[in-house]
Design an enzyme around this catalytic site. Sequence first.
Site, PDB file in Angstrom:
ATOM      1  N   GLU A 151      25.132  -3.675   3.737  1.00  0.00           N
ATOM      2  CA  GLU A 151      25.538  -3.042   4.971  1.00  0.00           C
ATOM      3  C   GLU A 151      25.698  -1.566   4.947  1.00  0.00           C
ATOM      4  O   GLU A 151      26.820  -1.217   4.361  1.00  0.00           O
ATOM      5  CB  GLU A 151      26.426  -4.043   5.825  1.00  0.00           C
ATOM      6  CG  GLU A 151      26.646  -3.570   7.186  1.00  0.00           C
ATOM      7  CD  GLU A 151      25.281  -3.328   7.923  1.00  0.00           C
ATOM      8  OE1 GLU A 151      24.163  -4.284   8.203  1.00  0.00           O
ATOM      9  OE2 GLU A 151      24.970  -2.084   8.400  1.00  0.00           O
ATOM     10  N   PHE A 152      25.012  -0.696   5.778  1.00  0.00           N
ATOM     11  CA  PHE A 152      25.270   0.509   5.824  1.00  0.00           C
ATOM     12  C   PHE A 152      26.035   1.286   7.367  1.00  0.00           C
ATOM     13  O   PHE A 152      26.125   2.143   7.360  1.00  0.00           O
ATOM     14  CB  PHE A 152      24.136   1.512   5.571  1.00  0.00           C
ATOM     15  CG  PHE A 152      23.530   1.248   4.282  1.00  0.00           C
ATOM     16  CD1 PHE A 152      24.261   1.779   3.289  1.00  0.00           C
ATOM     17  CD2 PHE A 152      22.444   0.446   4.094  1.00  0.00           C
ATOM     18  CE1 PHE A 152      23.751   1.660   1.827  1.00  0.00           C
ATOM     19  CE2 PHE A 152      22.117   0.104   2.874  1.00  0.00           C
ATOM     20  CZ  PHE A 152      22.514   0.735   1.689  1.00  0.00           C
ATOM     21  N   ASN A 154      28.029   5.020  -1.168  1.00  0.00           N
ATOM     22  CA  ASN A 154      29.285   5.466  -0.537  1.00  0.00           C
ATOM     23  C   ASN A 154      30.026   6.425  -1.591  1.00  0.00           C
ATOM     24  O   ASN A 154      30.857   7.171  -1.188  1.00  0.00           O
ATOM     25  CB  ASN A 154      30.221   4.027  -0.721  1.00  0.00           C
ATOM     26  CG  ASN A 154      30.080   3.294   0.543  1.00  0.00           C
ATOM     27  OD1 ASN A 154      29.281   3.939   1.601  1.00  0.00           O
ATOM     28  ND2 ASN A 154      30.781   2.142   0.907  1.00  0.00           N
ATOM     29  N   TYR A 188      33.452  17.886   5.875  1.00  0.00           N
ATOM     30  CA  TYR A 188      34.617  18.362   6.444  1.00  0.00           C
ATOM     31  C   TYR A 188      36.189  18.057   5.758  1.00  0.00           C
ATOM     32  O   TYR A 188      36.393  17.075   5.663  1.00  0.00           O
ATOM     33  CB  TYR A 188      34.770  17.528   7.793  1.00  0.00           C
ATOM     34  CG  TYR A 188      33.512  18.054   8.808  1.00  0.00           C
ATOM     35  CD1 TYR A 188      33.725  19.187   9.738  1.00  0.00           C
ATOM     36  CD2 TYR A 188      32.474  17.358   8.625  1.00  0.00           C
ATOM     37  CE1 TYR A 188      32.681  19.366  10.130  1.00  0.00           C
ATOM     38  CE2 TYR A 188      31.258  17.639   9.374  1.00  0.00           C
ATOM     39  CZ  TYR A 188      31.443  18.888  10.338  1.00  0.00           C
ATOM     40  OH  TYR A 188      30.349  19.050  10.916  1.00  0.00           O
ATOM     41  N   CYS A 244      36.122   1.071   2.800  1.00  0.00           N
ATOM     42  CA  CYS A 244      35.248   0.837   1.839  1.00  0.00           C
ATOM     43  C   CYS A 244      35.212   1.961   0.916  1.00  0.00           C
ATOM     44  O   CYS A 244      35.266   1.946  -0.183  1.00  0.00           O
ATOM     45  CB  CYS A 244      33.987   1.106   2.932  1.00  0.00           C
ATOM     46  SG  CYS A 244      33.589  -0.303   3.951  1.00  0.00           S
ATOM     47  N   LYS A 246      37.830   1.838  -1.792  1.00  0.00           N
ATOM     48  CA  LYS A 246      37.831   0.708  -2.988  1.00  0.00           C
ATOM     49  C   LYS A 246      36.517   0.954  -3.575  1.00  0.00           C
ATOM     50  O   LYS A 246      36.404   0.408  -4.708  1.00  0.00           O
ATOM     51  CB  LYS A 246      37.988  -0.664  -2.006  1.00  0.00           C
ATOM     52  CG  LYS A 246      36.480  -1.296  -1.588  1.00  0.00           C
ATOM     53  CD  LYS A 246      36.793  -2.884  -1.009  1.00  0.00           C
ATOM     54  CE  LYS A 246      35.736  -2.992   0.132  1.00  0.00           C
ATOM     55  NZ  LYS A 246      34.418  -2.961  -0.404  1.00  0.00           N
ATOM     56  N   LYS A 276      39.759   6.720  10.976  1.00  0.00           N
ATOM     57  CA  LYS A 276      38.915   7.868  11.616  1.00  0.00           C
ATOM     58  C   LYS A 276      38.857   7.465  13.060  1.00  0.00           C
ATOM     59  O   LYS A 276      39.310   6.504  13.557  1.00  0.00           O
ATOM     60  CB  LYS A 276      37.471   7.571  10.969  1.00  0.00           C
ATOM     61  CG  LYS A 276      36.845   6.339  11.138  1.00  0.00           C
ATOM     62  CD  LYS A 276      35.340   6.678  10.334  1.00  0.00           C
ATOM     63  CE  LYS A 276      34.489   5.708  10.690  1.00  0.00           C
ATOM     64  NZ  LYS A 276      33.174   6.065  10.497  1.00  0.00           N
ATOM     65  N   ARG A 324      43.388   0.535   7.564  1.00  0.00           N
ATOM     66  CA  ARG A 324      43.191   0.071   6.117  1.00  0.00           C
ATOM     67  C   ARG A 324      43.217   1.355   5.479  1.00  0.00           C
ATOM     68  O   ARG A 324      42.224   2.144   5.658  1.00  0.00           O
ATOM     69  CB  ARG A 324      41.974  -0.943   5.899  1.00  0.00           C
ATOM     70  CG  ARG A 324      42.648  -2.260   6.552  1.00  0.00           C
ATOM     71  CD  ARG A 324      41.465  -3.383   6.177  1.00  0.00           C
ATOM     72  NE  ARG A 324      40.160  -3.150   6.880  1.00  0.00           N
ATOM     73  CZ  ARG A 324      39.080  -3.820   6.993  1.00  0.00           C
ATOM     74  NH1 ARG A 324      38.967  -4.753   6.096  1.00  0.00           N
ATOM     75  NH2 ARG A 324      38.012  -3.489   7.564  1.00  0.00           N
TER      76      ARG A 324
HETATM   77  N1  LIG Z   1      34.057  -2.472   7.455  1.00  0.00           N
HETATM   78  C1  LIG Z   1      32.950  -1.612   7.051  1.00  0.00           C
HETATM   79  O1  LIG Z   1      33.047  -0.530   7.721  1.00  0.00           O
HETATM   80  C2  LIG Z   1      31.895  -1.905   5.981  1.00  0.00           C
HETATM   81  C3  LIG Z   1      30.542  -1.433   6.053  1.00  0.00           C
HETATM   82  C4  LIG Z   1      29.800  -1.687   5.198  1.00  0.00           C
HETATM   83  C5  LIG Z   1      30.033  -2.831   4.149  1.00  0.00           C
HETATM   84  N2  LIG Z   1      31.397  -3.394   4.183  1.00  0.00           N
HETATM   85  C6  LIG Z   1      31.385  -4.513   3.150  1.00  0.00           C
HETATM   86  O2  LIG Z   1      31.408  -5.817   3.876  1.00  0.00           O
HETATM   87  C7  LIG Z   1      32.447  -6.739   3.574  1.00  0.00           C
HETATM   88  C8  LIG Z   1      33.406  -7.186   4.578  1.00  0.00           C
HETATM   89  O3  LIG Z   1      33.896  -6.072   5.195  1.00  0.00           O
HETATM   90  P1  LIG Z   1      34.692  -6.245   6.578  1.00  0.00           P
HETATM   91  O4  LIG Z   1      35.355  -4.785   6.880  1.00  0.00           O
HETATM   92  O5  LIG Z   1      33.786  -6.825   7.372  1.00  0.00           O
HETATM   93  O6  LIG Z   1      35.837  -7.342   6.157  1.00  0.00           O
HETATM   94  P2  LIG Z   1      37.120  -7.765   7.002  1.00  0.00           P
HETATM   95  O7  LIG Z   1      38.223  -8.043   6.300  1.00  0.00           O
HETATM   96  O8  LIG Z   1      37.100  -7.079   8.518  1.00  0.00           O
HETATM   97  O9  LIG Z   1      36.391  -9.472   7.539  1.00  0.00           O
HETATM   98  C9  LIG Z   1      36.277 -10.583   6.578  1.00  0.00           C
HETATM   99  C10 LIG Z   1      36.207 -11.716   7.124  1.00  0.00           C
HETATM  100  O10 LIG Z   1      35.947 -12.830   5.942  1.00  0.00           O
HETATM  101  C11 LIG Z   1      36.675 -13.874   6.488  1.00  0.00           C
HETATM  102  N3  LIG Z   1      36.827 -14.627   5.253  1.00  0.00           N
HETATM  103  C12 LIG Z   1      37.228 -14.400   3.974  1.00  0.00           C
HETATM  104  N4  LIG Z   1      37.138 -15.427   2.989  1.00  0.00           N
HETATM  105  C13 LIG Z   1      36.457 -16.342   3.808  1.00  0.00           C
HETATM  106  C14 LIG Z   1      36.117 -17.696   3.712  1.00  0.00           C
HETATM  107  N5  LIG Z   1      35.999 -18.332   2.155  1.00  0.00           N
HETATM  108  N6  LIG Z   1      35.324 -18.461   4.517  1.00  0.00           N
HETATM  109  C15 LIG Z   1      34.906 -17.853   5.990  1.00  0.00           C
HETATM  110  N7  LIG Z   1      35.729 -16.545   6.072  1.00  0.00           N
HETATM  111  C16 LIG Z   1      36.229 -15.774   4.998  1.00  0.00           C
HETATM  112  C17 LIG Z   1      38.056 -13.252   6.615  1.00  0.00           C
HETATM  113  O11 LIG Z   1      39.102 -14.152   7.337  1.00  0.00           O
HETATM  114  C18 LIG Z   1      37.797 -11.905   7.615  1.00  0.00           C
HETATM  115  O12 LIG Z   1      37.919 -12.195   8.773  1.00  0.00           O
HETATM  116  C19 LIG Z   1      33.198  -5.840   2.273  1.00  0.00           C
HETATM  117  O13 LIG Z   1      32.732  -6.204   1.100  1.00  0.00           O
HETATM  118  C20 LIG Z   1      32.975  -4.375   2.634  1.00  0.00           C
HETATM  119  O14 LIG Z   1      33.128  -3.571   1.507  1.00  0.00           O
HETATM  120  C21 LIG Z   1      32.255  -3.202   5.005  1.00  0.00           C
END
Ligand SMILES: NC(=O)c1ccc[n+]([C@@H]2O[C@H](COP(=O)([O-])OP(=O)(O)OC[C@H]3O[C@@H](n4cnc5c(N)ncnc54)[C@H](O)[C@@H]3O)[C@@H](O)[C@H]2O)c1
Length: 443
Positions: A149-150, A209, A252, A261, A264, A322, A329
Amino acid sequence: MRNCIIGSGYVGLVTGACLADSGNHVISVDQDAEKIRRLSDGYCPIFEPGLTEMIQANLKAGRLRFSTDTAEAVAASRVVFIAVGTPPKPDGSADLSNIEAVSADIGKAMVGYTVVVLKSTAPVGTTDRIKEIISHLTSEPFHVVSNPEFLKEGSAVEDFLKPNRVVIGTDDMEAGRVIAELHKPFVRNNKPILFMSRPAAEMTKYAANAYLATRISFINEVAEMCEQLNVDIDEVRRGIGADDRIGHHFLYPGVGYGGSCFPKDVQALASIARRIGVNADLLESVHRRNIDQRKRLIAKIRERLGPDLTGRRLVLWGLAFKPKTDDIREAPAITIIEELLEAGATVAVHDPRALDNARAVFGDRISYHEDAYEPLKGADALIAVTEWMEYRSADFDRIHDDLKQPLIFDGRNIYDREMMKRYSMEYYSIGRPPLRPHDAGPA
Ligand SMILES: NC(=O)c1ccc[n+]([C@@H]2O[C@H](COP(=O)([O-])OP(=O)(O)OC[C@H]3O[C@@H](n4cnc5c(N)ncnc54)[C@H](O)[C@@H]3O)[C@@H](O)[C@H]2O)c1
């Protein structure tokens, strides 16, 4: 098509809401029962422009529902997305325990042919690991696809609806076609759907990233040189960004990148490099520069106000990593506030969206203000850390009059130096010559 998303955080919720909005039936699952209860009532636990409205509309239309029951959701779905967190371990590598736990849940519950899609960011080999876990637990047919996901927080819904590309890593063209079909409504503007191997898709996300983070650390390093050489980084930034080969994005200077993201993912990629014996000096230094960058703003504040900030009252504008998100986080503001408190300062904060999340971190160690201007009266300085739109055209007369002295530290170069001069501000920013008291005054 019937889908479920396991993990209802920033990525899972946006994916689920957008897929439901394009006509699919989606079950959005999470292990957090309180979160699911509130989502089922139409309350969105995160701030993301347009998301609440989309969730409410699709709940009402009956295409979206929320559940804590992974097994029931998996059994009812042809496509199962994994969107759980992959937080860093102490050595920087990605913690895959959530993905492994969910894979086992899927393996135990799937009924009939299922396409399992990894949306979480995870190292090369993770989809192989998912395949291995599931195949030990089921005899049902399935394929695993990597679909990184981007989206960007703050414009996540918009990004999902209008991606600049969709990456599908698969070794089975039929499974790839199923995922491509789900994305077709979002790429009607001829943006590409890129098919590749699963490992290539996994690597693409980290590389994207890490590259963007590298640009930020690069410009921050150049900005520090500009400070020493009395050159304005803004002029340099515009000069290099105008080159089509370079562009302006992610160039910037500021207090560094944050969020869940970039920090990590840069560390995870560096840790992969270490594990396979590849020199990752570049990635390590991108990370180090980012940490240093937060400290450099603190150094400026202490240089101006003295190393001991006891008795100083400082106002911080912006906590989110941002604008347009409530996510704090890895936000630079967290480190900056901790250091200011450590140096003895009293800290008052404003943020349009992130005050509640900050309360959970700082409790009563700082004061929280719904009105950005309220804490300025008699404070020693204003420190701008997040470039929220509402700070851009601030009431500078009021800032000037309310602060004990008209002193601004700008961690995001939000303000124009000439304008600061006109408002007689003493002004320190990143990579630009400071405006000291004798410089301030009508331009
Ligand atoms: N946040 C972003 O902008 C972004 C963008 C692209 C990719 N990602 C990637 O996507 C992934 C998710 O990121 P996020 O920011 O949405 O995380 P987040 O922490 O906001 O959400 C993750 C959710 O998963 C749930 N969870 C964890 N273990 C579980 C399980 N066993 N069963 C059911 N639910 C479970 C948690 O309770 C939480 O609500 C990460 O790998 C991140 O690197 C994030």
